[in-house]
Scaffold this active site. Structure first.
Site, PDB file in Angstrom:
ATOM      1  N   ALA A  69       5.664   5.081  37.656  1.00 50.16           N
ATOM      2  CA  ALA A  69       5.554   3.997  36.691  1.00 50.16           C
ATOM      3  C   ALA A  69       6.508   2.889  37.143  1.00 50.16           C
ATOM      4  O   ALA A  69       7.479   3.154  37.862  1.00 50.16           O
ATOM      5  CB  ALA A  69       5.940   4.502  35.306  1.00 50.16           C
ATOM      6  N   GLY A 112       4.983   8.983  37.730  1.00 49.84           N
ATOM      7  CA  GLY A 112       3.636   8.700  37.225  1.00 49.84           C
ATOM      8  C   GLY A 112       2.590   8.700  38.331  1.00 49.84           C
ATOM      9  O   GLY A 112       1.410   8.952  38.067  1.00 49.84           O
ATOM     10  N   GLU A 115       1.654  12.222  38.661  1.00 46.89           N
ATOM     11  CA  GLU A 115       0.919  12.598  37.442  1.00 46.89           C
ATOM     12  C   GLU A 115      -0.506  12.038  37.467  1.00 46.89           C
ATOM     13  O   GLU A 115      -1.432  12.669  36.958  1.00 46.89           O
ATOM     14  CB  GLU A 115       1.687  12.118  36.210  1.00 46.89           C
ATOM     15  N   GLU A 135      11.991  11.574  37.757  1.00 51.94           N
ATOM     16  CA  GLU A 135      12.390  10.913  36.500  1.00 51.94           C
ATOM     17  C   GLU A 135      13.787  11.311  36.054  1.00 51.94           C
ATOM     18  O   GLU A 135      14.494  10.526  35.418  1.00 51.94           O
ATOM     19  CB  GLU A 135      11.393  11.250  35.381  1.00 51.94           C
TER      20      GLU A 135
HETATM   21  N1  CO8 Z   1       8.956   0.854  39.963  1.00 48.76           N
HETATM   22  C1  CO8 Z   1       9.168  -0.439  40.297  1.00 48.76           C
HETATM   23  N2  CO8 Z   1       9.333  -0.867  41.557  1.00 48.76           N
HETATM   24  C2  CO8 Z   1       9.287   0.065  42.535  1.00 48.76           C
HETATM   25  C3  CO8 Z   1       9.093   1.431  42.265  1.00 48.76           C
HETATM   26  C4  CO8 Z   1       8.896   1.817  40.900  1.00 48.76           C
HETATM   27  N3  CO8 Z   1       8.647   3.094  40.540  1.00 48.76           N
HETATM   28  N4  CO8 Z   1       9.118   2.123  43.426  1.00 48.76           N
HETATM   29  C5  CO8 Z   1       9.319   1.206  44.396  1.00 48.76           C
HETATM   30  N5  CO8 Z   1       9.431  -0.030  43.865  1.00 48.76           N
HETATM   31  C6  CO8 Z   1       9.669  -1.303  44.572  1.00 48.76           C
HETATM   32  C7  CO8 Z   1      11.118  -1.431  44.998  1.00 48.76           C
HETATM   33  O1  CO8 Z   1      11.895  -1.874  43.925  1.00 48.76           O
HETATM   34  C8  CO8 Z   1      11.007  -2.428  46.129  1.00 48.76           C
HETATM   35  O2  CO8 Z   1      10.858  -3.720  45.568  1.00 48.76           O
HETATM   36  P1  CO8 Z   1      11.759  -4.947  46.145  1.00 48.76           P
HETATM   37  O3  CO8 Z   1      11.284  -5.106  47.574  1.00 48.76           O
HETATM   38  O4  CO8 Z   1      11.361  -6.082  45.248  1.00 48.76           O
HETATM   39  O5  CO8 Z   1      13.168  -4.514  46.048  1.00 48.76           O
HETATM   40  C9  CO8 Z   1       9.673  -2.069  46.778  1.00 48.76           C
HETATM   41  O6  CO8 Z   1       8.944  -1.332  45.791  1.00 48.76           O
HETATM   42  C10 CO8 Z   1       9.833  -1.183  48.012  1.00 48.76           C
HETATM   43  O7  CO8 Z   1      10.612  -0.051  47.663  1.00 48.76           O
HETATM   44  P2  CO8 Z   1      11.940   0.408  48.457  1.00 48.76           P
HETATM   45  O8  CO8 Z   1      12.590  -0.748  49.107  1.00 48.76           O
HETATM   46  O9  CO8 Z   1      12.770   1.219  47.510  1.00 48.76           O
HETATM   47  O10 CO8 Z   1      11.258   1.339  49.575  1.00 48.76           O
HETATM   48  P3  CO8 Z   1      11.924   2.578  50.319  1.00 48.76           P
HETATM   49  O11 CO8 Z   1      10.960   2.931  51.401  1.00 48.76           O
HETATM   50  O12 CO8 Z   1      13.335   2.278  50.686  1.00 48.76           O
HETATM   51  O13 CO8 Z   1      11.976   3.764  49.228  1.00 48.76           O
HETATM   52  C11 CO8 Z   1      11.087   5.166  47.459  1.00 48.76           C
HETATM   53  C12 CO8 Z   1      10.796   4.314  48.724  1.00 48.76           C
HETATM   54  C13 CO8 Z   1      11.908   6.381  47.829  1.00 48.76           C
HETATM   55  C14 CO8 Z   1       9.724   5.605  46.912  1.00 48.76           C
HETATM   56  C15 CO8 Z   1      11.861   4.307  46.425  1.00 48.76           C
HETATM   57  O14 CO8 Z   1      11.175   3.074  46.252  1.00 48.76           O
HETATM   58  C16 CO8 Z   1      11.972   4.950  45.059  1.00 48.76           C
HETATM   59  O15 CO8 Z   1      12.794   5.838  44.881  1.00 48.76           O
HETATM   60  N6  CO8 Z   1      11.177   4.493  44.077  1.00 48.76           N
HETATM   61  C17 CO8 Z   1      11.247   4.973  42.721  1.00 48.76           C
HETATM   62  C18 CO8 Z   1      10.599   6.334  42.589  1.00 48.76           C
HETATM   63  C19 CO8 Z   1      10.703   6.840  41.163  1.00 48.76           C
HETATM   64  O16 CO8 Z   1      11.772   7.057  40.627  1.00 48.76           O
HETATM   65  N7  CO8 Z   1       9.538   7.027  40.519  1.00 48.76           N
HETATM   66  C20 CO8 Z   1       9.464   7.538  39.154  1.00 48.76           C
HETATM   67  C21 CO8 Z   1       9.360   6.396  38.206  1.00 48.76           C
HETATM   68  S1  CO8 Z   1       9.498   6.915  36.517  1.00 48.76           S
HETATM   69  C22 CO8 Z   1       7.955   7.423  36.095  1.00 48.76           C
HETATM   70  O17 CO8 Z   1       7.040   7.402  36.883  1.00 48.76           O
HETATM   71  C23 CO8 Z   1       7.747   7.872  34.672  1.00 48.76           C
HETATM   72  C24 CO8 Z   1       6.323   8.375  34.465  1.00 48.76           C
HETATM   73  C25 CO8 Z   1       5.834   8.049  33.099  1.00 48.76           C
HETATM   74  C26 CO8 Z   1       4.341   8.299  32.969  1.00 48.76           C
HETATM   75  C27 CO8 Z   1       3.458   7.493  33.846  1.00 48.76           C
HETATM   76  C28 CO8 Z   1       3.213   6.102  33.422  1.00 48.76           C
HETATM   77  C29 CO8 Z   1       2.371   5.200  34.353  1.00 48.76           C
END
Ligand code: CO8
Length: 262
Positions: A69, A112, A115, A135
């Site tokens: 998400a 998400g 999921e 999460e």
């Molecule tokens: N939300 C918003 N932006 C994101 C997300 C995210 N989940 N994941 C990546 N991005 C963005 C980054 O902020 C970045 O943006 P910017 O260039 O503007 O800074 C861009 O995507 C590229 O990401 P990274 O630079 O971080 O890329 P890396 O290759 O260094 O890392 C990762 C990749 C490991 C995947 C890292 O991006 C990461 O950890 N992302 C978050 C993963 C996460 O925590 N996901 C869980 C989110 S919570 C959730 O899903 C709750 C579920 C609820 C139900 C479902 C509802 C739809």
């Protein structure tokens, strides 16, 4: 082949009977914000309602199926906003579809994103797949079905490990755990393999495929006795279809069946 155009999703027809729906929000690794999720659900629903289509493939990019998400969109939400807008209430969209969905996962399928993939009927992974429920690292828990679907799919202790530590599981471990059907290692890649599975399913009687999907899904909701009763009733009801007559006649006549999906 005319279809609505979506901002965050690409829709194509690799086969007249298969819809390929590609998550396309590359700047955020396909993170699911409200607009993206609305596009995904509308594209799936459109394909589900199109009588020419027999199965759907859902995929992302090589780098990410979906990184979860959208954290930036979620971070300032209050309880009353989440509650009153019934946040995530449209989430169960895939499990309500009648036609089979095959997910083809490359790269990150997190939170998400995992999921979403878990709601597909068949899940194929590329060797690059990284699946996780991180999460806990954000101070929350999965909210799109992860705790329930993972516990049923891979068992309590593995689900607990993923959800309580946030550890990301690679493709091989996911395959060993039965979290994905299989890892596609051949050079044509996971999307091609998923399209083949979708073509195979789309070539069957759609009435029978819908009944098979409904019956298997009932296994997650009903007691064994109720599930068996539902299965038998669905089985009985298929004797009212032309496809049952055609399928069994074709077998007896040693020829290929010509389904009319009726
Ligand atoms: N939300 C918003 N932006 C994101 C997300 C995210 N989940 N994941 C990546 N991005 C963005 C980054 O902020 C970045 O943006 P910017 O260039 O503007 O800074 C861009 O995507 C590229 O990401 P990274 O630079 O971080 O890329 P890396 O290759 O260094 O890392 C990762 C990749 C490991 C995947 C890292 O991006 C990461 O950890 N992302 C978050 C993963 C996460 O925590 N996901 C869980 C989110 S919570 C959730 O899903 C709750 C579920 C609820 C139900 C479902 C509802 C739809």
């Amino acid at each position: 082949n005319a279809s609505i155009r979506y901002e965050n999703v690409l829709v194509s027809r690799p086969d007249p009977a298969v819809a390929l729906i590609t998550l396309n929000r590359p700047k955020a690794l396909n993170a699911l914000n409200a607009a993206h999720f609305s596009d995904i659900s509308m594209a799936l629903k459109e394909a589900d309602e199109n009588p020419d289509i027999g199965a759907m493939v859902l995929t992302g990019s090589d780098k990410a199926f979906a990184a979860g998400a959208d954290i930036k969109e979620m971070k300032d939400k209050t309880f009353s906003e989440a509650y009153m807008s019934n946040f995530l209430s449209n989430w169960e969209v895939i499990s309500k579809l009648r036609k089979p969905v095959i997910a083809a996962v490359s790269g990150y399928a997190l939170g998400g994103g995992l999921e979403l993939a878990l709601q597909a009927d068949i899940l194929l992974a590329a060797p690059s797949a990284k699946l996780g429920q991180p999460e806990i690292n954000l101070g929350v828990i999965p909210g799109g079905g992860g705790t329930q679907r993972l516990a049923r799919l891979i068992g309590k202790s593995r689900a607990m490990e993923m959800i309580l530590t946030g550890r990301i599981v690679d493709a091989e471990e996911a395959e060993r755990w039965g979290l994905v059907n299989r890892v596609v290692r051949d050079e044509n890649g996971v999307v091609e393999a998923a399209i083949k599975v979708a073509q195979d399913i789309a070539g069957k009687s759609r009435v029978a495929a819908a009944a098979g999907k409904e019956a298997v899904n009932a296994a997650f909701e009903l007691s064994l006795a109720e599930g068996l009763r539902l299965e038998r009733r669905l089985f009985h009801s298929l004797f009212a279809t032309k496809d049952q007559k055609e399928g069994m006649m074709a077998f007896a006549e040693k020829r290929q069946p010509q389904w009319t999906h009726s």
